[in-house]
Enzyme design. Structure first.
Site, PDB file in Angstrom:
ATOM      1  N   HIS A  32       0.880  -1.276  -0.013  1.00 51.29           N
ATOM      2  CA  HIS A  32       0.109   0.040  -0.139  1.00 51.29           C
ATOM      3  C   HIS A  32       0.986   1.303   0.019  1.00 51.29           C
ATOM      4  O   HIS A  32       1.910   1.254   0.639  1.00 51.29           O
ATOM      5  CB  HIS A  32      -0.833  -0.039   1.366  1.00 51.29           C
TER       6      HIS A  32
ATOM      7  N   ASP B 104      -7.882  -5.102  -0.415  1.00 51.33           N
ATOM      8  CA  ASP B 104      -8.271  -5.924  -1.846  1.00 51.33           C
ATOM      9  C   ASP B 104      -8.012  -7.611  -1.776  1.00 51.33           C
ATOM     10  O   ASP B 104      -8.613  -8.436  -2.409  1.00 51.33           O
ATOM     11  CB  ASP B 104      -7.816  -5.633  -2.894  1.00 51.33           C
TER      12      ASP B 104
END
Ligand code: SDX
Length: 396
Positions: A273, A331
């Site tokens: 991320h 996700d």
């Protein structure tokens, strides 16, 4: 210019700017919407409560909750002309291509909510977008499977209404399973906003030109589609499927070697991320939801879920990932949950867009309401050719 930009109101739309909506502590793995921890919102509230919070800054009381829910419910249908717009697409069009078009097309129908600088227009545009996104996503799905559209049924919950529009047919009703309804509502909450990510920056920059709210949100849908962003849930499930075909858990080591080989271009989708250098708090909640849904549906031996847990375990113990602070993000498990509740992979990112619409709107409205805002106009540091004269063709 030294390459460092000074703070400029025009940058409210793109670079770092002040906001009161979402707080992320990437090192601690903390996420707050208007000061409330995502862990508490995901358990104690529903998605429409979260929409109210993101839009107005406070959780609704009983009366405010009822009024907001009924306002949203009264806007769930779309203009009948929209179905003719869909007919222009091929049946195998990706739902995100269809959704990008449909959301932008809304601005052709609602002239009393297109002036972004008019607070009343912004308010009704927000309600319409939140209300209509489930209808549009379900229409995009029904179009690809060649089934008739199912109209919204306003005595159902937000998530229940969406699942019915997706899976009911004129011949057979769809009975909403409360565990699935709750799981989907939680997925919506977890995806509702996330500070200045790529698609939110896109919506802010687009809206800063004074375009209408529907066009600005359509730009956000287009940006979210990318596999490095909202498209990662679809890419993650496809990755798990590929490893399964390679031989499943026994082949995880081989796959991880590809990931660590820089030249392979292979990424561990659902990991890493731009901000979180710790566990994405949403991923933890998503994994819990996964357990609940798979347990309820008797799928706790789901091979992809087991594979995902093995991948996560290996990655969290692997120096390559530890050194780079790569942890599962939102996700990583969301695709497994959606697949378990019957959502086709091609719809995963469209559902992310559905859920993120309220965050985009809240961020857009925050920028527009700032009297200092100007059209975003990031500059570039030119490092190209020095000034020179054009030579005649014969001399080039
Ligand atoms: C979302 O911004 C948001 O808030 C987005 C989002 C939201 O809610 O809006 O949270 C939603 O987009 C989540 C991210 C979903 N994307 C994916 O899961 C795709 C896979 N992830 C990667 O593409 C990647 O992690 C990014 C794009 C998300 C971040 O990439 P960065 O900025 O390069 O990450 P980094 O600087 O932390 O990377 C450090 C190192 C680099 O290698 P080195 O140059 O140091 O050798 O780790 C590598 C990266 O190449 N790396 C990965 C990796 N992610 C980063 N290596 C393998 N697999 C990965 N997934």
């Amino acid at each position: 210019q030294t390459g460092k930009f000074t703070y400029d109101p025009g940058f409210l739309s793109t670079a770092s700017c002040n906001s009161t909506i979402t707080y992320i502590d990437g090192d601690k793995g903390e996420l707050l919407y208007r000061g409330y921890p995502i862990e508490q919102l995901a358990v104690n509230c529903d998605y429409l409560d979260t929409c109210y919070l993101l839009l107005y800054g406070e959780l609704p009381n009983t009366e405010q909750r009822g009024t907001f829910h009924s306002r949203v419910i009264n806007h769930t249908m779309v203009n009948e002309q929209m179905q003719f717009f869909l007919r222009g697409f091929r049946r195998d069009a990706h739902p995100m291509a269809v959704l990008t078009g449909l959301v932008g097309a809304l601005s052709a129908f609602y002239h009393d909510s297109t002036d972004i600088n008019n607070p009343e227009h912004r308010e009704i545009a927000a309600i319409r977008l939140i209300a209509k996104m489930p209808t549009l996503v379900a229409m995009a799905y029904k179009y690809t499977v060649g089934q008739p559209y199912i109209y919204p049924k306003n005595d159902l919950s937000y998530a229940g209404n969406f699942m019915r529009m997706m899976f009911a047919t004129p011949c057979e009703e769809y009975k909403v399973n409360p565990v699935i309804e709750r799981a989907l509502d939680r997925i919506f909450i977890l995806h509702a906003d996330h500070e200045q990510n790529a698609s939110t920056s896109t919506v802010r920059l687009c809206g800063s030109s004074g375009t209408n709210p529907f066009a600005a949100i359509a730009a956000g849908v287009a940006c979210l589609w990318g596999p490095s962003h909202g498209g990662a849930n679809e890419a993650c499930l496809n990755m798990l499927g590929d490893i399964q075909k390679m031989g499943g858990v026994a082949k995880v080591g081989e796959f991880m070697s590809q990931v660590k080989d820089k030249n392979s271009g292979v990424k561990l989708m659902g990991f890493g991320h731009r901000v979180y250098k710790n566990y994405d708090p949403r991923a933890k909640l998503m994994r819990e939801t996964c357990h609940e849904v798979l347990g309820e549906l008797g799928l706790h031996n789901d091979p992809l879920f087991k594979l995902a847990m093995e991948l996560e375990k290996i990655a969290l113990e692997d120096d390559y990932f530890v050194a780079r602070k790569l942890y599962p993000n939102v996700d990583f498990y969301s695709g497994i949950v959606q697949r378990a509740i019957g959502i086709p992979v091609s719809l995963f990112t469209a559902i992310f867009a559905l859920a993120r619409t309220v965050g985009w709107i809240a961020q857009l409205n925050e920028m527009i309401a700032d009297p200092e805002y100007k059209i975003g106009r990031p500059r570039q540091l030119f490092v190209g050719a020095e000034k020179r004269d054009v030579k005649p063709l014969a001399e080039r």
